[in-house]
Design a protein around this motif. Sequence first.
Motif, PDB file in Angstrom:
ATOM      1  N   ARG A 115      -1.572   1.622  -6.556  1.00  0.00           N
ATOM      2  CA  ARG A 115      -2.199   0.416  -5.987  1.00  0.00           C
ATOM      3  C   ARG A 115      -1.470  -0.002  -4.704  1.00  0.00           C
ATOM      4  O   ARG A 115      -0.256  -0.191  -4.703  1.00  0.00           O
ATOM      5  CB  ARG A 115      -2.187  -0.735  -7.004  1.00  0.00           C
ATOM      6  CG  ARG A 115      -3.074  -1.907  -6.603  1.00  0.00           C
ATOM      7  CD  ARG A 115      -3.006  -3.010  -7.661  1.00  0.00           C
ATOM      8  NE  ARG A 115      -3.956  -4.071  -7.398  1.00  0.00           N
ATOM      9  CZ  ARG A 115      -5.179  -4.125  -7.868  1.00  0.00           C
ATOM     10  NH1 ARG A 115      -5.616  -3.134  -8.645  1.00  0.00           N
ATOM     11  NH2 ARG A 115      -5.988  -5.130  -7.594  1.00  0.00           N
ATOM     12  N   GLU A 156      -5.677  -4.907  -1.996  1.00  0.00           N
ATOM     13  CA  GLU A 156      -7.085  -5.084  -2.351  1.00  0.00           C
ATOM     14  C   GLU A 156      -7.797  -5.891  -1.280  1.00  0.00           C
ATOM     15  O   GLU A 156      -7.171  -6.642  -0.523  1.00  0.00           O
ATOM     16  CB  GLU A 156      -7.224  -5.788  -3.709  1.00  0.00           C
ATOM     17  CG  GLU A 156      -6.706  -7.207  -3.723  1.00  0.00           C
ATOM     18  CD  GLU A 156      -6.836  -7.848  -5.091  1.00  0.00           C
ATOM     19  OE1 GLU A 156      -6.962  -7.100  -6.083  1.00  0.00           O
ATOM     20  OE2 GLU A 156      -6.793  -9.098  -5.159  1.00  0.00           O
ATOM     21  N   THR A 199     -14.453  -6.031 -10.685  1.00  0.00           N
ATOM     22  CA  THR A 199     -13.579  -5.074 -10.001  1.00  0.00           C
ATOM     23  C   THR A 199     -14.309  -3.752  -9.810  1.00  0.00           C
ATOM     24  O   THR A 199     -14.881  -3.213 -10.772  1.00  0.00           O
ATOM     25  CB  THR A 199     -12.286  -4.852 -10.809  1.00  0.00           C
ATOM     26  OG1 THR A 199     -11.633  -6.108 -11.005  1.00  0.00           O
ATOM     27  CG2 THR A 199     -11.347  -3.909 -10.072  1.00  0.00           C
TER      28      THR A 199
END
Length: 531
Positions: free
Chosen positions: A141, A144, A124
């Motif tokens: 968040r 991704e 990550t």
Amino acid sequence: MVASRATLPDLKALDSHELKALIVAQHKQLTTQEERILTQSEQLASRDAEIEHLKLLIAKLRRMQFGSSSEKVGRQIEQLELRLVELEESRTKESLERETSAERAVARPVRRPLPEHLPREVQTYLPKEEACPDCGGKLKRLGEDASEILEYVRERIKVIRQVRPKLACAGCDRIVQAAAPSRPIARSVAGPGLLAHVLVSKYSDHLPLYRQAQIYAREGVDLDRSTLAEWVGGCSRLLQPLVEAVRRQVMSSDKLHGDDTPVPVLAPGLGKTKTGRLWTYVRDDRPAGDGTPPAVWFCYSPDRKGEHPKEHLTSFSGTLQADGYAGFGQIYETGRIQEAACWAHVRRKFYDLQAAHKSPVAVEAIERIAGLYAIESEIRGRSPEERREIRNLRSRPLLDSLKQWLEETLRKLSRKSDTAVAVRYALGRWEALLRYCDNGRLEIDNNAAERALRVVALGRKNFLFAGSDGGGESAAAMYSLIGTAKLNGLDPESYLRNVLSRIADHPINRIEELLPWNVAAEAAAHSLHAA
């Protein structure tokens, strides 16, 4: 007056002479560019033609090398491959330099996903900003982006420390301790996994022992070549009962593929090499819809005398699919073993003629034989009865026509011509070449045996010669087990690791349990039980 490509002068401010000069200059520049592009195109075309020509030469030399032990051919192939690699690398490099990243994205095909069964390691990468760089607000968040790369992690050698505690009774001072675990080779430090890796590296990946010693040295492990050789010889002796079980499985069939290939062997005390032979016998009835596990047995002999196949096939009766080796002749004379000849050998003789002389006779012969192979492709995997019926219905008329054409052609040829030799080779074995039509379990050719011997040809290129007759016998044993494991869909290294971890304590009267197909069935049963 010459204008640059980036800017153009005010045409309204130019008089007629200046306009003419501008047009002439532009025309000259375009002409120069066209000539340069044409020259580059010619160079690229010439390079592409050379690449295709090199590929053709390499393919031809490889065919020559399979049937020959000539080191000169091997060196020619290596030189041509180096040149081919250089040309392809330069073509790729120039192509990438000319393309923009967007063009490359359009031109490249869609990449296939990486295999799901491979283990994944997640890395990550967090942004360096801990707060919003604009307002200083807290970051949350949102989602991704993920991508995958394929990486190689080199295997590591490890040491397993086997500790056996001694326990004493407090009342009577009796000492108890677990028995020392068996090792594949007595008093050897090599575990079953390391031994399996050495064997597969040598006999499947074609790495001579001295190269393996160099690889281990880079890992900081000092293993002499002589030590590795002792391990190979020890494993060969240990696994001999299993090789014998493979031989029994092969010879219990009533149809076999057989072939042999030369192996240079160091002659003791002379510093020169002699020519030994590795023989192979393959049992594989899967193309005829038979579920019997396939197997291959190799054996070594110091020469090519006919007494060797006679001894190998003492317990066999049935049909032998093989080439035209004269040593098999005395075996066929007894009637216990029938000959089934190989159409691939017939086709190969005409193919060589076609490649060398563009012979019209060779071209037609190849086309006619191709018709027979097309039928075989359709019926592969069907039952023997169905295969025999279709062959008699469709293949036999083609064979009758081919024989008539060959006989008519032979009368028109010079007896000493290469084409006449190829024709006589086919007609002289006609009855044996027809035998596959009457038996649906037989194949049209002997390619099963030739495929088994291919690993020997590749190993011969790297090893140059076997160290002794004993080395040839060890090679035969390992080729038998590795080849049979591959025929049954097993990874040979995993299979040998399994066997070497068990065979020292395994009852000799149950050795068949360690045959590849039984090990595969045992593993499948364990997986099913665990699920």
